[in-house]
Design a protein around this motif. Structure first.
Motif, PDB file in Angstrom:
ATOM      1  N   VAL A 168       1.008  -1.457  -0.081  1.00 56.54           N
ATOM      2  CA  VAL A 168       0.140  -0.165  -0.026  1.00 56.54           C
ATOM      3  C   VAL A 168       0.895   1.070   0.241  1.00 56.54           C
ATOM      4  CG1 VAL A 168      -1.781  -1.585   0.711  1.00 56.54           C
ATOM      5  CG2 VAL A 168       0.036  -0.045   2.869  1.00 56.54           C
ATOM      6  N   PRO A 169       0.499   2.535   0.150  1.00 61.07           N
ATOM      7  CA  PRO A 169       0.798   3.647  -0.264  1.00 61.07           C
ATOM      8  C   PRO A 169       1.241   3.824   1.236  1.00 61.07           C
ATOM      9  CG  PRO A 169      -1.071   4.288  -1.255  1.00 61.07           C
ATOM     10  CD  PRO A 169      -1.232   3.088  -0.728  1.00 61.07           C
ATOM     11  N   GLY A 170       2.280   4.389   1.505  1.00 62.71           N
ATOM     12  CA  GLY A 170       3.059   4.469   2.962  1.00 62.71           C
ATOM     13  C   GLY A 170       3.271   3.532   4.044  1.00 62.71           C
ATOM     14  N   ALA A 171       3.896   2.278   3.486  1.00 60.01           N
ATOM     15  CA  ALA A 171       3.740   0.597   3.480  1.00 60.01           C
ATOM     16  C   ALA A 171       4.619   1.018   4.574  1.00 60.01           C
ATOM     17  CB  ALA A 171       4.085  -0.083   2.929  1.00 60.01           C
ATOM     18  N   GLY A 172       4.507  -0.618   5.406  1.00 59.15           N
ATOM     19  CA  GLY A 172       5.634  -0.838   6.618  1.00 59.15           C
ATOM     20  C   GLY A 172       6.559  -2.086   5.316  1.00 59.15           C
ATOM     21  N   ARG A 173       7.642  -2.829   5.932  1.00 58.90           N
ATOM     22  CA  ARG A 173       8.481  -3.375   4.986  1.00 58.90           C
ATOM     23  C   ARG A 173       7.898  -4.696   5.778  1.00 58.90           C
ATOM     24  NH1 ARG A 173      14.068  -1.661   6.501  1.00 58.90           N
ATOM     25  NH2 ARG A 173      12.863   0.376   5.910  1.00 58.90           N
ATOM     26  N   TYR A 174       6.848  -5.845   6.683  1.00 62.55           N
ATOM     27  CA  TYR A 174       6.884  -6.201   6.175  1.00 62.55           C
ATOM     28  C   TYR A 174       5.361  -7.550   6.066  1.00 62.55           C
ATOM     29  CZ  TYR A 174      10.325  -5.642   9.442  1.00 62.55           C
ATOM     30  OH  TYR A 174      11.523  -5.091  10.081  1.00 62.55           O
ATOM     31  N   ALA A 224       3.981   2.798   8.386  1.00 60.36           N
ATOM     32  CA  ALA A 224       5.870   2.463   8.568  1.00 60.36           C
ATOM     33  C   ALA A 224       5.821   2.230   9.995  1.00 60.36           C
ATOM     34  CB  ALA A 224       6.749   3.713   7.612  1.00 60.36           C
ATOM     35  N   ASP A 225       4.667   2.284  10.780  1.00 58.96           N
ATOM     36  CA  ASP A 225       5.652   1.994  11.601  1.00 58.96           C
ATOM     37  C   ASP A 225       5.110   0.049  11.962  1.00 58.96           C
ATOM     38  OD1 ASP A 225       6.084   4.157  12.776  1.00 58.96           O
ATOM     39  OD2 ASP A 225       4.313   4.184  13.476  1.00 58.96           O
ATOM     40  N   GLU A 226       5.447  -0.459  11.573  1.00 62.64           N
ATOM     41  CA  GLU A 226       4.309  -1.583  11.615  1.00 62.64           C
ATOM     42  C   GLU A 226       5.971  -2.417  11.689  1.00 62.64           C
ATOM     43  OE1 GLU A 226       4.894  -3.699   7.155  1.00 62.64           O
ATOM     44  OE2 GLU A 226       2.767  -4.108   7.641  1.00 62.64           O
ATOM     45  N   SER A 227       6.665  -3.111  12.961  1.00 58.71           N
ATOM     46  CA  SER A 227       7.401  -3.604  13.368  1.00 58.71           C
ATOM     47  C   SER A 227       6.824  -5.067  14.135  1.00 58.71           C
ATOM     48  CB  SER A 227       7.488  -2.649  14.062  1.00 58.71           C
ATOM     49  OG  SER A 227       8.990  -3.368  15.030  1.00 58.71           O
ATOM     50  N   VAL A 228       7.792  -6.230  13.829  1.00 56.31           N
ATOM     51  CA  VAL A 228       7.899  -7.364  13.925  1.00 56.31           C
ATOM     52  C   VAL A 228       9.587  -7.374  14.614  1.00 56.31           C
ATOM     53  CG1 VAL A 228       6.718  -8.467  12.544  1.00 56.31           C
ATOM     54  CG2 VAL A 228       9.419  -8.053  12.309  1.00 56.31           C
TER      55      VAL A 228
END
Ligand code: GLV
Ligand code: MN
Ligand code: MN
Length: 464
Positions: free
Chosen positions: A138-144, A436-440
């Motif tokens: 998506v636009p402005g996505a996270g990386r996972y 962008a704050d997507e985090s694992v």
């Protein structure tokens, strides 16, 4: 394979197999949450600056580094965006193709732009266990979201290749080209091509600048007339397994690293066009037919009705014409995304929403037209694959996995048309996704790869 060229010599450390050995991963106890905000500074060709501590699980290191490298393939400098049939899509296929070949897969790009890889089992030509997820964002996505599932699948194949000649099936990896559907309106395009449920009308869908999907496909190097060749038959596939971040908070709340997905919500998407009258802002109240004011009521009605019904719904797109500070809007366009674990419940909610849109339009003297853009039925994960995923998670020594239902859509929904599906969810911080704050957590990633590998082995054990 048209998009990728032979890759560099293997550099991956993803060769050991703690899950297969039933051993602990030896993870550092302080393996921290990977800071997902760093990438905004790290959106270069360099990986983000987070580095696992010395001795950290080599596979998790490789997987996270690869997610960082894919995050750098973005159409915008201020975040991650990679849409279907874009130059970044081609670059991601190219890069992931090198990793696939390093892992021992033979690769090709199919007629829909999916990157595919195959490793034979104990004899050539066996039906395959397909592992995968998507590389678009998506636009402005996270990386996972999606990416982790593709990269983890490649790491699993890298581990399995030493024992491939004992496997009762081939193992394939699919890096789907479009799951999000943000460029052309229709969604799950890559997995629908693979499942043989492609709709020829999609070729005429246009993106925000008016390019048709057909023209974009040709510019990408694809032949729209050949899209049917991307389809796989039920006889080709033993199972589809997808690893994905949860995109919700339940695993975190329950303090579990991994979950077994039970089913995926059925979704409908539509585009609502509200037409009023474009007028000077001096127009008296009783003569106004303000499309945006009507659309605003509609947005709130969608929220109220869906919330009351327990069906998640989102208006994520709003466009106004002529979009000027002193002009009453004559046109407003909004999207609706409506989901539910049960298709009948979802459609009952939709009926209430549509009736309310009509009532608002009548009261405000505007016209409303609703155009469906996507429908996907709710899909249950296969009981046998749920058991295999459960066994795979158990093999890592993790505490009892949580069973979770997915509100988020996944490629598995489309692949379910040709193969039984199973899914592993990985905890993500705060349940945050599509941001962008997507985090694992790095230790969760290590456990997740172990679990996916062990799931494939559990499946092999049931078929040997
Ligand atoms: C995809 O992420 C979706 O759930 O729409
Ligand atoms: Mn997504
Ligand atoms: Mn996804």
């Amino acid at each position: 394979m048209t998009a990728a060229s032979p890759g560099p010599a293997a550099t991956t450390g993803a060769t050991t197999s703690p899950a297969a050995a039933g051993a602990a991963t030896g993870l550092a106890a302080d393996s921290a949450t990977v800071p997902a905000t760093e990438p905004t500074t790290g959106l270069s060709t360099e990986p983000a600056s987070w580095r696992p501590p010395a001795g950290f699980d080599a596979t998790a290191r490789t997987v996270l580094d690869r997610c960082d490298r894919l995050a750098a393939l973005s159409s915008r400098p201020d975040g991650i965006e990679r849409v279907y049939l874009s130059p970044e899509h081609a670059a991601a296929n190219e890069l992931a193709g090198t990793w696939m070949r390093e892992a021992g897969l033979s690769t090709w790009q199919d007629a829909a732009g999916n990157l595919c890889g195959r490793m034979e089992g104990r004899r050539p030509g066996l039906p395959a266990v397909l592992l995968g997820s998507h590389l678009d964002t998506v636009p402005g996505a996270g990386r996972y979201d999606g990416i982790l599932g593709v990269v983890a699948a490649i790491a699993v194949v890298d581990r399995l290749r030493a024992r491939a000649d004992a496997l009762p099936f081939a193992v394939e990896v699919a890096a789907f080209a479009d799951e999000e559907g943000t460029r052309f309106g229709a969604t799950l395009l890559g997995s629908r091509a693979l499942a043989g449920t492609w709709d020829e009308r999609w070729w005429e869908h246009r993106d925000a600048v008016g390019t048709t999907m057909r023209d974009a496909a040709v510019a990408f190097g694809l032949d729209p007339g050949a899209v049917a060749t991307a389809a796989r038959g039920a006889e080709d596939l033993v199972a589809y397994l997808e690893l994905h971040i949860e995109q919700g908070p339940r695993l975190e709340e329950a303090d579990r690293a991994l979950g077994v997905v039970t089913s995926i919500a059925g979704a409908r998407r539509m585009l609502v066009t509200v037409t009023g009258e474009t007028r000077h802002c001096a127009t008296p109240w009783d003569r106004r037919r303000d499309a945006l004011a009507a659309a605003s009521e509609m947005v709130l009605a969608v929220e109220r009705i869906a919330r009351d019904a327990g069906s998640p719904a989102t208006v994520g797109h709003l466009r106004v014409e002529p979009d000027a500070v002193n002009v009453i809007p004559g046109l407003a366009e909004l999207s609706i995304d409506l989901r539910d674990a049960d298709d009948d419940a979802r459609d009952a909610t939709l009926a209430l929403v549509l009736a309310e849109l009509d009532a608002i339009a009548a009261r405000r003297g505007v016209a409303v037209v609703v155009a469906p853009t996507h429908v996907a039925p709710a899909v249950a994960c296969d009981p046998g694959l749920r058991a295999a995923v459960r066994a795979g998670i158990a093999a890592t020594g993790a505490i009892e996995p949580l069973e979770v239902y997915s509100v988020a859509g996944h490629d598995a929904m489309a692949v379910a048309a040709v193969a039984p599906i199973g899914m592993v969810f990985v905890r993500c911080a705060g349940g945050i996704s599509h941001h962008a704050d997507e985090s694992v957590r790095a230790d969760d990633v290590a456990t997740a790869v172990d679990a996916l590998e062990a799931t494939v082995l559990a499946l092999a054990a049931t078929r040997s």
